[in-house]
Write a protein that holds these residues in place. Structure first.
Motif, mmCIF file in Angstrom:
data_model
loop_
_atom_site.group_PDB
_atom_site.id
_atom_site.type_symbol
_atom_site.label_atom_id
_atom_site.label_comp_id
_atom_site.label_asym_id
_atom_site.label_seq_id
_atom_site.Cartn_x
_atom_site.Cartn_y
_atom_site.Cartn_z
ATOM 1 N N ASP A 257 89.479 37.099 6.070
ATOM 2 C CA ASP A 257 88.981 38.427 5.695
ATOM 3 C C ASP A 257 90.048 39.494 5.916
ATOM 4 O O ASP A 257 91.029 39.269 6.620
ATOM 5 N N VAL A 258 89.763 40.682 5.372
ATOM 6 C CA VAL A 258 90.542 41.864 5.726
ATOM 7 C C VAL A 258 89.924 42.413 7.013
ATOM 8 O O VAL A 258 88.716 42.579 7.102
ATOM 9 N N ASN A 259 90.770 42.641 8.029
ATOM 10 C CA ASN A 259 90.262 43.154 9.309
ATOM 11 C C ASN A 259 91.075 44.405 9.655
ATOM 12 O O ASN A 259 92.249 44.328 10.032
ATOM 13 N N LEU A 260 90.450 45.558 9.497
ATOM 14 C CA LEU A 260 91.185 46.828 9.639
ATOM 15 C C LEU A 260 91.679 47.047 11.058
ATOM 16 O O LEU A 260 92.808 47.488 11.277
ATOM 17 N N LEU A 261 90.822 46.742 12.053
ATOM 18 C CA LEU A 261 91.248 46.979 13.435
ATOM 19 C C LEU A 261 92.441 46.092 13.788
ATOM 20 O O LEU A 261 93.404 46.554 14.407
ATOM 21 N N LYS A 262 92.381 44.838 13.353
ATOM 22 C CA LYS A 262 93.524 43.954 13.614
ATOM 23 C C LYS A 262 94.790 44.549 12.990
ATOM 24 O O LYS A 262 95.850 44.586 13.622
ATOM 25 N N GLY A 263 94.674 45.029 11.766
ATOM 26 C CA GLY A 263 95.840 45.611 11.082
ATOM 27 C C GLY A 263 96.436 46.753 11.887
ATOM 28 O O GLY A 263 97.658 46.888 12.005
ATOM 29 N N ALA A 264 95.581 47.577 12.478
ATOM 30 C CA ALA A 264 96.073 48.715 13.267
ATOM 31 C C ALA A 264 96.710 48.236 14.565
ATOM 32 O O ALA A 264 97.741 48.773 15.000
ATOM 33 N N ILE A 265 96.113 47.218 15.186
ATOM 34 C CA ILE A 265 96.669 46.712 16.448
ATOM 35 C C ILE A 265 98.082 46.166 16.203
ATOM 36 O O ILE A 265 98.998 46.367 16.997
ATOM 37 N N VAL A 266 98.259 45.511 15.069
ATOM 38 C CA VAL A 266 99.568 44.931 14.767
ATOM 39 C C VAL A 266 100.586 46.011 14.369
ATOM 40 O O VAL A 266 101.741 45.959 14.777
ATOM 41 N N THR A 267 100.142 47.024 13.611
ATOM 42 C CA THR A 267 101.130 47.988 13.091
ATOM 43 C C THR A 267 101.381 49.207 13.986
ATOM 44 O O THR A 267 102.444 49.812 13.917
ATOM 45 N N THR B 95 93.392 53.588 19.579
ATOM 46 C CA THR B 95 92.596 53.375 20.791
ATOM 47 C C THR B 95 91.365 52.547 20.443
ATOM 48 O O THR B 95 90.659 52.855 19.477
ATOM 49 N N VAL B 96 91.148 51.495 21.242
ATOM 50 C CA VAL B 96 89.978 50.630 21.043
ATOM 51 C C VAL B 96 88.878 51.099 21.997
ATOM 52 O O VAL B 96 88.994 50.963 23.209
ATOM 53 N N HIS B 97 87.832 51.672 21.413
ATOM 54 C CA HIS B 97 86.688 52.105 22.233
ATOM 55 C C HIS B 97 85.663 50.982 22.356
ATOM 56 O O HIS B 97 84.920 50.923 23.331
ATOM 57 N N ASN B 98 85.587 50.152 21.338
ATOM 58 C CA ASN B 98 84.656 49.026 21.388
ATOM 59 C C ASN B 98 85.090 48.023 20.332
ATOM 60 O O ASN B 98 84.982 48.286 19.139
ATOM 61 N N ILE B 99 85.560 46.865 20.789
ATOM 62 C CA ILE B 99 86.169 45.903 19.846
ATOM 63 C C ILE B 99 85.135 45.146 19.013
ATOM 64 O O ILE B 99 85.470 44.398 18.107
ATOM 65 N N GLU B 100 83.867 45.388 19.341
ATOM 66 C CA GLU B 100 82.796 44.719 18.596
ATOM 67 C C GLU B 100 82.834 45.137 17.114
ATOM 68 O O GLU B 100 82.478 44.365 16.239
ATOM 69 N N TYR B 101 83.233 46.369 16.855
ATOM 70 C CA TYR B 101 83.243 46.873 15.485
ATOM 71 C C TYR B 101 84.680 46.888 14.973
ATOM 72 O O TYR B 101 85.520 47.620 15.477
ATOM 73 N N GLN B 102 84.962 46.019 13.986
ATOM 74 C CA GLN B 102 86.367 45.832 13.585
ATOM 75 C C GLN B 102 86.669 46.266 12.161
ATOM 76 O O GLN B 102 87.827 46.358 11.783
ATOM 77 N N GLY B 103 85.641 46.528 11.362
ATOM 78 C CA GLY B 103 85.885 46.848 9.957
ATOM 79 C C GLY B 103 86.371 45.609 9.223
ATOM 80 O O GLY B 103 87.539 45.508 8.856
ATOM 81 N N ARG B 104 85.483 44.629 9.032
ATOM 82 C CA ARG B 104 85.844 43.378 8.344
ATOM 83 C C ARG B 104 85.284 43.393 6.937
ATOM 84 O O ARG B 104 84.097 43.651 6.745
ATOM 85 N N TYR B 105 86.138 43.092 5.975
ATOM 86 C CA TYR B 105 85.724 43.091 4.567
ATOM 87 C C TYR B 105 86.337 41.890 3.865
ATOM 88 O O TYR B 105 87.335 41.328 4.337
ATOM 89 N N GLY B 106 85.742 41.541 2.732
ATOM 90 C CA GLY B 106 86.230 40.382 1.979
ATOM 91 C C GLY B 106 87.645 40.598 1.457
ATOM 92 O O GLY B 106 88.098 41.735 1.294
ATOM 93 N N ARG B 107 88.348 39.503 1.191
ATOM 94 C CA ARG B 107 89.733 39.525 0.696
ATOM 95 C C ARG B 107 89.899 40.415 -0.534
ATOM 96 O O ARG B 107 90.909 41.084 -0.714
ATOM 97 N N GLU B 108 88.829 40.446 -1.379
ATOM 98 C CA GLU B 108 88.927 41.154 -2.663
ATOM 99 C C GLU B 108 89.055 42.674 -2.482
ATOM 100 O O GLU B 108 89.383 43.385 -3.426
ATOM 101 N N THR B 109 88.802 43.170 -1.277
ATOM 102 C CA THR B 109 88.881 44.622 -1.065
ATOM 103 C C THR B 109 90.319 45.120 -0.907
ATOM 104 O O THR B 109 90.575 46.321 -1.011
ATOM 105 N N LEU B 110 91.241 44.208 -0.613
ATOM 106 C CA LEU B 110 92.589 44.623 -0.219
ATOM 107 C C LEU B 110 93.275 45.547 -1.225
ATOM 108 O O LEU B 110 93.625 46.684 -0.882
ATOM 109 N N GLU B 111 93.409 45.085 -2.464
ATOM 110 C CA GLU B 111 94.084 45.914 -3.471
ATOM 111 C C GLU B 111 93.122 46.910 -4.105
ATOM 112 O O GLU B 111 93.423 48.082 -4.250
#
Ligand code: GLC
Length: 445
Positions: A197-207, A161-177
């Motif tokens: 970047d790594v974008n956690l909210l996007k990842g959840a929307i897709v999966t 559930t998206v309560h506010n899309i302003e906050y997405q959890g964006r982190y640098g590529r190096e955080t992935l592994e």
């Protein structure tokens, strides 16, 4: 159905915003409907301090987070037909605030991994795992990742559930592994990648199997760049699984007939007590005690998307009218300073409380005739619903959940439950303020 609700805050345990209100009332409503519901959230310091002696220790384990092996305790509490689970790790959560730390990414990655691993030790496997905002956005991704190797995870359906899309959890590529412990395919294939970047909210929307927004209008708005903070194309590509589900408020918790914070109780059948609450509010805040002067209230975080620029622009002009203004909230320094100075210019007619007090908030809802919420964007908004429950007529801009809950009053047929304006324009808002009826007209209608 067996539902696990995953959240980073919930009333009455811990709250920074509307997510906590929804997480504190939706699970009970689902349980009352016959579903089996549990909620899982971090065991923050303030939760341990206030609820520690009521918590039941379930178990402890070590959770894998990339190369880390991290202690994880699990506590529980039964309340209102819902099982509440709390994830314990003092390094991550024994802090005075909920968010705002340099390692928030790691804290909520740990929480999300812990939830994923703990699924196996819950009394029953959930059919649906319902996640909220970026803090639990990794859960649908981890579940999908585990399901490749482990049949246990295959049948679990996920919702974000998206309560506010302003906050997405964006982190640098190096955080992935190294931090999130995910294989590079998640990034290279584009699932969790956004603008490099790594974008956690996007990842959840897709999966996730389903994506919900907190109001039908917000679900539509999210397809446009103005509202989506960059994710409009992601939203459009996933439109088939996007649904707008309007939030609600807990009608028992918010009830002027039984609210202990109020000087007098009342209901929609008999508003006499509201007059007494208005007088009490005026006395308490040092406003002139005048029954016929409308009290216009704002209870809001003082940040730009709440539409405060419109208020700053027009305050001197609408204060020329016979009106009193009450503001409760905290936020950006520029708005705090503005309201503080304005308050000095309008002694006896304007009161400002920079901070948050639940008790004062309820007294304001009860004492106010009109409630102003001119948001630039508003995913759902709960304050306008609480205001209506307390008989304060809302004046709102038609966006997100405000559009779905406040229907413009039409004098010719007496329909509607508030006043609305469409454009983000100070003049349009002011027109409404000039023509809003007096308290006597409102209570008579
Ligand atoms: C966020 C949104 C608000 C919504 C709340 C609960 O705080 O900004 O509009 O009501 O979440 O979903």
């Amino acid at each position: 159905m067996n539902i696990l609700y995953v959240t980073s805050e919930a009333v009455p345990f811990c709250k920074t915003g509307g997510l906590a209100d929804v997480a504190g009332s939706l699970p009970q409503a689902l349980a009352a409907n016959g579903d089996r519901v549990s909620v899982i959230l971090p065991l923050y310091e303030r939760v341990k301090n206030q609820w520690g002696d009521q918590l039941h220790f379930e178990r402890w384990t070590f959770v894998r987070l990339a190369w880390r092996s991290v202690y994880c305790g699990l506590f529980s509490l039964e309340r209102d037909g819902v099982t509440w689970y709390f994830v314990d790790n003092e390094v991550y959560f024994r802090r005075s605030e909920l968010y705002g730390y340099y390692d928030d990414g790691e804290r909520f990655a740990f929480f999300s991994r812990a939830v994923t691993e703990l699924l196996k030790s819950l009394p029953q496997r959930p059919d649906v795992v319902h996640c909220n905002d970026w803090q639990s956005a990794l859960v649908p991704i981890y579940i999908r990742d585990e399901a490749v190797r482990d049949d246990f995870y295959k049948g679990i359906r996920t919702v974000i559930t998206v309560h506010n899309i302003e906050y997405q959890g964006r982190y640098g590529r190096e955080t992935l592994e190294d931090l999130f412990g995910l294989d590079r395919g998640w990034f290279d294939g584009g699932t969790i990648e956004f603008s490099g970047d790594v974008n956690l909210l996007k990842g959840a929307i897709v999966t996730a199997d389903a994506v919900t927004a907190v109001s039908p209008t917000y679900a539509q708005e999210l397809k446009y760049a103005y509202f989506a903070h960059g994710l409009e194309n992601v939203m459009n590509m996933n439109a088939r699984k996007l649904h707008g589900v309007l939030n609600g408020i807990d009608m028992q918790r918010y009830d002027p007939a039984h609210d202990k914070n109020l000087a007098a109780s009342y209901s929609s059948d008999d508003l006499a007590g509201k007059q007494a609450d208005k007088a009490a509010l005026q006395r308490m805040l040092g406003l002139q005690e005048r029954a016929d002067t409308p009290v216009l209230a704002m209870v809001s975080r003082l940040v730009s998307h709440k539409g405060l620029d419109l208020v700053c622009e027009t305050l001197d002009s609408f204060m020329q009218k016979d009106v009193q203004l009450v503001v409760l909230g905290k936020g950006d320094a520029k708005y705090e300073t503005f309201f503080n100075y304005a308050c000095r210019r309008y002694g006896g007619r304007m009161a400002v409380y920079l901070g948050y007090s639940e008790q004062l908030a309820m007294q304001i809802y009860a004492g106010a005739d009109l409630f102003l919420m001119p948001s630039k964007s508003e995913p759902c908004g709960l304050s306008q619903m609480i205001a209506m429950r307390y008989g304060a007529v809302p004046i709102v801009r038609e966006t997100g959940g405000l559009k779905d809950t406040v229907h413009a009053y039409e004098a010719w047929n007496g329909q509607g439950n508030g006043f609305t304006f469409a454009n983000y324009n100070a003049g349009d808002m002011c027109c409404l303020l000039y023509t809003s009826p007096s308290p006597r007209d409102i209570s008579g209608s």
